[in-house]
Design a protein around this motif. Structure first.
Motif, PDB file in Angstrom:
ATOM      1  N   LYS A  19       0.835  -0.979   0.037  1.00  0.00           N
ATOM      2  CA  LYS A  19       0.067   0.043   0.234  1.00  0.00           C
ATOM      3  C   LYS A  19       0.931   1.190   0.029  1.00  0.00           C
ATOM      4  O   LYS A  19       1.874   1.485   0.837  1.00  0.00           O
ATOM      5  N   GLU A  20       0.659   1.996  -0.909  1.00  0.00           N
ATOM      6  CA  GLU A  20       1.343   3.435  -1.083  1.00  0.00           C
ATOM      7  C   GLU A  20       0.495   4.546  -1.046  1.00  0.00           C
ATOM      8  O   GLU A  20      -0.513   4.716  -1.539  1.00  0.00           O
ATOM      9  N   VAL A  21       0.772   5.479  -0.084  1.00  0.00           N
ATOM     10  CA  VAL A  21      -0.153   6.732   0.199  1.00  0.00           C
ATOM     11  C   VAL A  21       0.687   8.018  -0.288  1.00  0.00           C
ATOM     12  O   VAL A  21       1.730   8.133   0.178  1.00  0.00           O
ATOM     13  N   SER A  22      -0.151   8.641  -1.266  1.00  0.00           N
ATOM     14  CA  SER A  22       0.685   9.845  -1.921  1.00  0.00           C
ATOM     15  C   SER A  22       0.379  11.124  -0.918  1.00  0.00           C
ATOM     16  O   SER A  22      -0.575  11.100  -0.180  1.00  0.00           O
ATOM     17  N   ASN A  23       1.159  12.167  -1.281  1.00  0.00           N
ATOM     18  CA  ASN A  23       0.899  13.495  -0.462  1.00  0.00           C
ATOM     19  C   ASN A  23      -0.591  14.051  -0.929  1.00  0.00           C
ATOM     20  O   ASN A  23      -1.320  14.570  -0.152  1.00  0.00           O
ATOM     21  N   ASP A  24      -0.938  13.404  -2.336  1.00  0.00           N
ATOM     22  CA  ASP A  24      -2.321  14.111  -2.712  1.00  0.00           C
ATOM     23  C   ASP A  24      -3.345  13.481  -2.000  1.00  0.00           C
ATOM     24  O   ASP A  24      -4.466  14.193  -1.598  1.00  0.00           O
TER      25      ASP A  24
END
Length: 124
Positions: A19-24
Motif C-alpha cells: 500500500k502506497e499513500v501519496s501526498n495528494d
C-alpha cells in the motif's frame, strides 16, 4: 598471515508494504495540509503503509526470502541476523528469533534491536 576478525555486510535486500499513500491522498484526507508543501519541506512524495496483517517480522522475512531466492548459497553462510525495530511484533519470543528460525539459519546468531519496554526504551 593473521586471520582478520571483522564484520561486513556483503548482501542486502528489502521489502516494502504494497500500500502506497501519496501526498495528494493525504491532502484529501486532511484538507488543511498542502500536498505540494509537504513534498517541498520533506522531500517525501509518498510513503508505504503496512496493512493490518503485515508485520515488521513478515517484511524482514520477505526481504530475506527475496535475497536467498537470488543467491541460495548464502543460506549456509549467514552468520549474523540483525533485526531492529521500534515496535516489536512479539513480547515473549524476541522478534529477532522469528526471522532467524524462518530462514533456517542454523549457524547465525541474532541481535534483537528492540526495546525491552517501551516506557524507558532500554535496549537488548
Amino acid at each position: 598471515m593473521q586471520a582478520s576478525h571483522y564484520a561486513k555486510i556483503t548482501e542486502i535486500e528489502y521489502h516494502v508494504p504494497e500500500k502506497e499513500v501519496s501526498n495528494d491522498l493525504l491532502g484529501t484526507l486532511f484538507p488543511e495540509w498542502d500536498a505540494q508543501e509537504i513534498s517541498l519541506k520533506t522531500g517525501i512524495t509518498s510513503r508505504r503503509i503496512a496493512s493490518a496483517t503485515e508485520t515488521s517480522i513478515g517484511l524482514g522475512v520477505a526481504a530475506a526470502e527475496r535475497l536467498l531466492s537470488k543467491k541460495p548459497e548464502l543460506r549456509k553462510r549467514i552468520d549474523s541476523i540483525f533485526f531492529c525495530t521500534q515496535s516489536p511484533d512479539c513480547r515473549i519470543t524476541r522478534s529477532a528469533a522469528v526471522p532467524h528460525q524462518a530462514m533456517f539459519a542454523e549457524a547465525a546468531w541474532q541481535f534483537a534491536g528492540e526495546p525491552v519496554d517501551t516506557v524507558s526504551n532500554h535496549w537488548l
